[in-house]
Design a protein around this motif. Structure first.
Motif, PDB file in Angstrom:
ATOM      1  N   ILE A 233      44.408  31.510  37.152  1.00  0.00           N
ATOM      2  CA  ILE A 233      46.032  31.440  37.476  1.00  0.00           C
ATOM      3  C   ILE A 233      46.739  32.754  38.189  1.00  0.00           C
ATOM      4  O   ILE A 233      47.417  32.917  38.984  1.00  0.00           O
ATOM      5  CB  ILE A 233      46.461  31.194  36.035  1.00  0.00           C
ATOM      6  N   CYS A 234      45.805  33.987  37.633  1.00  0.00           N
ATOM      7  CA  CYS A 234      46.604  35.097  38.028  1.00  0.00           C
ATOM      8  C   CYS A 234      46.257  35.271  39.795  1.00  0.00           C
ATOM      9  O   CYS A 234      47.020  35.458  40.625  1.00  0.00           O
ATOM     10  CB  CYS A 234      45.713  36.211  37.504  1.00  0.00           C
ATOM     11  N   SER A 237      48.299  32.836  41.595  1.00  0.00           N
ATOM     12  CA  SER A 237      49.779  33.566  41.640  1.00  0.00           C
ATOM     13  C   SER A 237      49.759  34.548  42.652  1.00  0.00           C
ATOM     14  O   SER A 237      50.846  34.692  43.511  1.00  0.00           O
ATOM     15  CB  SER A 237      50.174  33.991  40.170  1.00  0.00           C
ATOM     16  N   TRP A 240      50.322  32.661  46.053  1.00  0.00           N
ATOM     17  CA  TRP A 240      51.557  32.321  46.241  1.00  0.00           C
ATOM     18  C   TRP A 240      52.632  33.364  46.413  1.00  0.00           C
ATOM     19  O   TRP A 240      53.540  33.265  47.060  1.00  0.00           O
ATOM     20  CB  TRP A 240      52.019  31.314  45.189  1.00  0.00           C
ATOM     21  N   THR A 241      52.658  34.523  45.707  1.00  0.00           N
ATOM     22  CA  THR A 241      53.409  35.640  46.145  1.00  0.00           C
ATOM     23  C   THR A 241      53.129  36.039  47.632  1.00  0.00           C
ATOM     24  O   THR A 241      54.029  36.307  48.392  1.00  0.00           O
ATOM     25  CB  THR A 241      52.966  36.861  45.304  1.00  0.00           C
ATOM     26  N   ASN A 378      50.240  27.040  34.952  1.00  0.00           N
ATOM     27  CA  ASN A 378      50.140  27.999  36.190  1.00  0.00           C
ATOM     28  C   ASN A 378      51.376  28.194  37.301  1.00  0.00           C
ATOM     29  O   ASN A 378      51.689  28.944  37.721  1.00  0.00           O
ATOM     30  CB  ASN A 378      48.981  27.110  36.991  1.00  0.00           C
ATOM     31  N   ASN A 379      52.220  26.798  37.024  1.00  0.00           N
ATOM     32  CA  ASN A 379      53.391  26.546  37.917  1.00  0.00           C
ATOM     33  C   ASN A 379      54.588  27.866  37.358  1.00  0.00           C
ATOM     34  O   ASN A 379      55.194  28.570  38.024  1.00  0.00           O
ATOM     35  CB  ASN A 379      54.010  25.574  37.746  1.00  0.00           C
ATOM     36  N   VAL A 381      53.614  30.808  35.891  1.00  0.00           N
ATOM     37  CA  VAL A 381      53.264  32.020  36.450  1.00  0.00           C
ATOM     38  C   VAL A 381      53.631  32.328  37.731  1.00  0.00           C
ATOM     39  O   VAL A 381      53.905  33.185  38.468  1.00  0.00           O
ATOM     40  CB  VAL A 381      52.034  32.558  35.853  1.00  0.00           C
ATOM     41  N   ASN A 382      53.086  31.155  38.532  1.00  0.00           N
ATOM     42  CA  ASN A 382      53.323  31.137  39.969  1.00  0.00           C
ATOM     43  C   ASN A 382      54.703  31.197  40.570  1.00  0.00           C
ATOM     44  O   ASN A 382      55.141  32.119  41.281  1.00  0.00           O
ATOM     45  CB  ASN A 382      52.714  29.734  40.574  1.00  0.00           C
ATOM     46  N   ALA A 385      55.667  34.965  39.962  1.00  0.00           N
ATOM     47  CA  ALA A 385      55.003  35.784  40.989  1.00  0.00           C
ATOM     48  C   ALA A 385      55.777  35.543  42.430  1.00  0.00           C
ATOM     49  O   ALA A 385      55.959  36.757  43.143  1.00  0.00           O
ATOM     50  CB  ALA A 385      53.536  35.532  41.330  1.00  0.00           C
ATOM     51  N   SER A 418      43.991  40.303  45.315  1.00  0.00           N
ATOM     52  CA  SER A 418      43.721  38.923  44.919  1.00  0.00           C
ATOM     53  C   SER A 418      42.051  38.954  44.843  1.00  0.00           C
ATOM     54  O   SER A 418      41.408  38.169  44.212  1.00  0.00           O
ATOM     55  CB  SER A 418      44.278  37.765  46.032  1.00  0.00           C
TER      56      SER A 418
END
Length: 439
Positions: A233-234, A237, A240-241, A378-379, A381-382, A385, A418
């Motif tokens: 998830i990190c 995220s 997507w950042t 996940n969404n 946290v995304n 971010a 990442s």
């Protein structure tokens, strides 16, 4: 493992693929039409253009903060196919609002039109919040374990091909055509959604928590304590950042640095979309159906290198004469055009190779009755971010005056972070033997 493309012949996959493809196409057609219209017909200032893009991005993300937990609970406690039908019916009404906003802005009612368009963006964010967990969580329920990575890759590739199509169409049709098209596609998407086979609840009934704050906290807490999910998830995220920064930066960069018109802007985004789709298919072939983060660190490092190269190319771009913008033919005749497009394609290919296996982690390392909530966590946290990414863009461009070319260097630095997270995920998988083989 059957050939991934063979899944498109499956009754349990094709309707879902078509539904999400049309949804992504429509969403991107509307948003791109709105952004290009605002960039080229309303605003005439690079900072204002970036601010509007950041505002639209933030508004679209907000529902993921507030409603992802509820969306995940509903998807895990109700028939996912039924929720798809409800969401796709709502899309018709949302696009009616958006189409009206486009027409008002086109007719000179700028403030009212922008308000309705941004309102439609908010509603589309709600739409995506409830559909997002389902399009991934339904795959383990409809597909054999060996086909989940292939299905995930096709969904991801289809999404970006839809973005490609929506972006190209947005750059070439008038606002009136965009308004009519988004309504028509919403109706077709609703019809396709009605063909998705049932996907009833698995596991015990859930007691729904309607408080967005406590529900989100409990959702994340229940997921993030698992090392491989936390790291996946990190990593997603951060990806997507990076994506949110690029989405905000690209249109003003094309207009003000590459000095090209809106058709070129749509073409640049289209090339990016094609690349992610290609990367999605390549990584499935390389991993042979095995869900693994083995190639993720190298992929995102490669992405960072190509982002730096793109920044260098932008800095050395020979601008059009003052007051002029390059059309598609003039842009392609520019001596630096092919290098720019090839570099963008490489950024996108490596990005697709990075993110697809990570999404497969979310749906295959938990029980089937928890998949939607895992994707929803996940969404959330995304969304956080991506919001941070939008705020950083606003601060750097407006507060510090950082140029689009230098924002690309910020993106390259994020790629290194990442890569570190992805490397840790790969090591955790090796220790826990959590990567799923095909067999």
């Amino acid at each position: 493992m059957i050939n991934a493309l063979g899944l498109l012949k499956r009754r349990r996959f094709l309707p879902l693929f078509v539904t999400q493809f049309l949804g992504a196409f429509n969403d991107n057609l509307f948003k791109t039409s709105m952004v290009l219209f605002a960039t080229y017909a309303i605003f005439n200032d690079a900072a204002k253009e970036a601010n509007f893009n950041a505002l639209a991005t933030g508004i679209g993300i907000l529902p993921f903060f507030l409603l992802s937990a509820l969306a995940g609970q509903l998807a895990d406690s109700h028939d996912k196919a039924r929720i798809i039908r409800i969401v796709k019916a709502a899309e018709i009404a949302i696009m009616a609002v958006g189409a009206t906003g486009l027409m008002l802005a086109r007719g000179g009612f700028i403030n009212a039109g922008l308000a309705m368009m941004l309102g439609a963006v908010l509603l589309l964010g709600i739409h995506s919040t409830f559909f997002g967990p389902i399009k991934y969580a339904i795959l383990p329920q409809h597909l054999a374990p060996c086909d989940v990575l292939g299905g995930t890759g096709l969904v991801e590739a289809g999404t970006y091909l839809a973005i490609l199509a929506g972006t190209v169409v947005a750059g070439w049709i008038p606002i009136e055509g965009a308004a009519a098209t988004v309504l028509a596609i919403a109706v077709i998407g609703w019809l396709a959604g009605r063909q998705v086979p049932p996907a009833p609840r698995e596991g015990p009934p859930l007691k729904l928590n309607y408080n967005p704050l406590t529900a989100s906290w409990r959702l994340i807490s229940a997921t993030m304590h698992i090392p491989r999910l936390f790291l996946a998830i990190c990593a997603i995220s951060f990806f997507w950042t990076i994506g949110s920064v690029l989405i905000i930066v690209f249109p003003p960069l094309v207009k003000n640095v590459l000095t090209a018109d809106e058709r070129v802007a749509s073409g640049v985004i289209a090339v990016f979309s094609v690349g992610v789709a290609i990367g999605s298919v390549i990584i499935n072939t390389m991993l042979k159906g095995r869900i693994s983060a083995r190639y993720a660190p190298a992929s995102v490092i490669g992405m960072g290198i190509f982002v730096v190269l793109f920044s260098i190319l932008a800095r050395n771009w020979q601008s059009a004469p003052a007051g002029q913008l390059l059309g598609w033919s003039a842009f392609m005749a520019h001596p630096g055009a092919l290098a720019v497009l090839a570099t963008l394609l490489a950024i996108a290919v490596t990005g697709g190779m990075f993110v697809v296996p990570l999404y497969a982690f979310l749906t295959t390392t938990v029980e089937k009755d928890q998949t939607a909530r895992t994707v929803a966590a996940n969404n959330v946290v995304n969304a956080g971010a991506m919001t941070i990414g939008a705020i950083v863009v606003l601060f750097l461009t407006t507060g510090l005056g950082v140029s689009s070319e230098n924002m690309l260097l910020v993106v390259a630095g994020m790629c290194l972070i990442s890569a570190g997270i992805a490397q840790r995920l790969h090591r955790v998988c090796d220790r826990e033997d959590a990567c799923l083989p095909c067999g």
